[in-house]
Write an enzyme that holds these catalytic residues in place. Structure first.
Site, mmCIF file in Angstrom:
data_model
loop_
_atom_site.group_PDB
_atom_site.id
_atom_site.type_symbol
_atom_site.label_atom_id
_atom_site.label_comp_id
_atom_site.label_asym_id
_atom_site.label_seq_id
_atom_site.Cartn_x
_atom_site.Cartn_y
_atom_site.Cartn_z
ATOM 1 C CB SER A 180 -0.953 -0.006 1.195
ATOM 2 O OG SER A 180 -0.250 -0.181 2.404
ATOM 3 C CG HIS A 208 -4.004 -1.068 -1.888
ATOM 4 N ND1 HIS A 208 -4.561 0.187 -1.949
ATOM 5 C CD2 HIS A 208 -3.699 -1.289 -0.592
ATOM 6 C CE1 HIS A 208 -4.570 0.714 -0.750
ATOM 7 N NE2 HIS A 208 -4.053 -0.166 0.105
ATOM 8 C CE LYS A 239 -7.600 -0.495 1.207
ATOM 9 N NZ LYS A 239 -7.485 0.743 1.973
HETATM 10 N N1 PMP Z 1 -5.091 -4.206 3.863
HETATM 11 C C1 PMP Z 1 -4.408 -3.265 3.195
HETATM 12 C C2 PMP Z 1 -3.206 -3.668 2.392
HETATM 13 C C3 PMP Z 1 -4.826 -1.928 3.258
HETATM 14 O O1 PMP Z 1 -4.152 -0.961 2.634
HETATM 15 C C4 PMP Z 1 -5.975 -1.598 4.024
HETATM 16 C C5 PMP Z 1 -6.519 -0.175 4.085
HETATM 17 N N2 PMP Z 1 -5.661 0.782 4.539
HETATM 18 C C6 PMP Z 1 -6.635 -2.609 4.693
HETATM 19 C C7 PMP Z 1 -6.178 -3.911 4.598
HETATM 20 C C8 PMP Z 1 -7.819 -2.305 5.550
HETATM 21 O O2 PMP Z 1 -8.978 -2.208 4.777
HETATM 22 P P1 PMP Z 1 -10.243 -1.410 5.307
HETATM 23 O O3 PMP Z 1 -10.001 0.025 5.000
HETATM 24 O O4 PMP Z 1 -11.377 -2.016 4.531
HETATM 25 O O5 PMP Z 1 -10.368 -1.678 6.765
#
Ligand code: PMP
Length: 391
Positions: A180, A208, A239
């Site tokens: 990310s 992502h 996302k």
């Molecule tokens: N996994 C990754 C790689 C992320 O970037 C994120 C979001 N920042 C999440 C999980 C968490 O997802 P959510 O926003 O749906 O809680």
């Protein structure tokens, strides 16, 4: 009220160091352009990859579901909060992901938090990439399993970890599909090959990559033709899908097990109808309207090449996540602040979200940006970069 002076001291220190951040409220809907402090600016910080947060078909589906089923469910899934639409959506999602079953959690974060502690004991070991998302790290902290962290995408270190851990009952290799903060893609073909060689399970967090990579946005597993060879796929509905939530795509056995043992699933109220109806409509959009993904990738190429041509360090990104690596925390925040004055919302990300000395302004283009938006953003980056001595 007295009691939090010790926390205030820390915040005051952050203010002195230029790392204290305020939340930035949007005064408009989430889109390629948003209103901040009464001014329209180009949005380069959201995960709204395909621009689905306000897709008309999804809004319509959400509105109709509210009319028919109301705004909340009043219970956790396992007691009285499972609507037929929850189950129908999970079946649809499983079919889309080419897996046997799916289970939706309240967020991507809680999905990652819930899995490992449910399925592992102190007889097992988790083998995890050092740059995995915070929710995976927290998930690992909650297990009784042993842990071995391997160097970022370093397949030699992963193999060494697999060799070292052969005495454990179960081994699970965990990786983000797309990282990310750097936007690079995990070397999944090699990870899967090694896991098969050493008889380990594989879990991929495709937060992502869903809606971004693979046929119709099925994710990294599909992108690399690894369908059927990754034991647990984690995705988010928050996302590219544009709504809220997380899920696992896996086997019926894992789904049933997590219904009994996945604590965030068990102890948190289920998604309201509007979330499920909009997410379900989003899967139809992914299947019926491939133009959003095509646009996303066109915009990604244009913007990434533009930043590189200006001389910015965009690291090892291969996806719509393009970091502009600055290094110093305070300078990064200055760049972000100046960009906002110039009409571009691109947030600075510093320690502890990224390592010290690796602070960056992280940009994410969406399918909704026009070439004019992106050129205007590049012009702002050039001006701010020169003013601050980054270029
Ligand atoms: N996994 C990754 C790689 C992320 O970037 C994120 C979001 N920042 C999440 C999980 C968490 O997802 P959510 O926003 O749906 O809680």
């Amino acid at each position: 009220m007295k009691g939090f002076e010790y926390l205030q001291q820390e915040l005051d220190q952050m203010k002195e160091q230029g790392t204290f951040r305020r939340l930035v409220p949007l005064e408009s809907e989430q889109d390629a352009r948003v209103v901040i402090n009464g001014k329209e600016v180009i949005q380069l910080s959201s995960n709204n990859y395909l621009g689905l947060t306000n897709h008309p078909k999804m809004k319509q589906a959400a509105l109709e579901s509210v009319e028919k089923y109301g705004v909340g469910t009043g219970s956790v899934r396992t007691i009285a909060g499972t609507l037929s639409m929850h189950e129908e959506f999970e079946q649809k999602l499983a079919k889309f992901k080419h897996t046997e079953a799916c289970l939706v959690f309240q967020s991507g974060f809680s999905t990652n938090q819930g899995i490992l502690s449910a399925i592992l004991t102190d007889k097992d070991v988790v083998i995890s990439d050092e740059l995995n998302h915070a929710s995976i790290i927290d998930g690992i902290r909650l297990t009784k399993a042993a842990r071995r962290i391997y160097k970022h995408v370093d397949m030699e270190d992963l193999e060494a970890a697999l060799k070292e851990t052969q005495e454990y009952r179960k081994r699970i290799v965990v990786t983000d599909g797309v990282f990310s903060m750097d936007g690079n893609i995990a070397p999944l073909p090699k990870i899967v090959e090694l896991a098969e060689k050493y008889d380990a399970l594989v879990m991929v967090d495709d937060a992502h990559a869903s809606g971004v990579l693979g046929e119709n946005g099925r994710g990294t597993i599909d992108h690399f033709n690894l369908n059927g060879r990754v034991h647990i796929q984690v995705g988010t509905l928050s996302k590219a899908i544009g709504v809220l939530g997380g899920y696992i795509a896996s086997t019926e056995t894992l789904r049933n097990y997590l219904i009994h043992k996945g604590r965030p699933f068990l102890f948190s109220t289920s998604h309201p109808p509007a979330v499920i109806a909009a997410s379900s409509a989003a899967v139809d959009v992914l299947l019926d309207e491939p133009e959003h993904m095509e646009r996303l990738w066109e915009n990604t190429r244009f913007f990434k090449e533009g930043l590189q041509a200006l001389g910015f360090d965009t690291g090892i990104s291969e996806t719509p996540i393009t970091p502009v690596i600055v290094g110093d925390d305070a300078l990064t925040h200055k760049l972000s602040d100046r960009l906002l004055e110039l009409g571009v919302f691109a947030q600075g990300i510093a320690f502890p979200t990224v390592a010290k000395g690796k602070a960056r302004v992280r940009t994410i283009v969406t399918a909704k940006h026009t070439k004019e938006d992106l050129q205007a953003a590049l012009d702002a980056f050039e001006k701010a970069g020169k003013e601050l001595g980054i270029l």
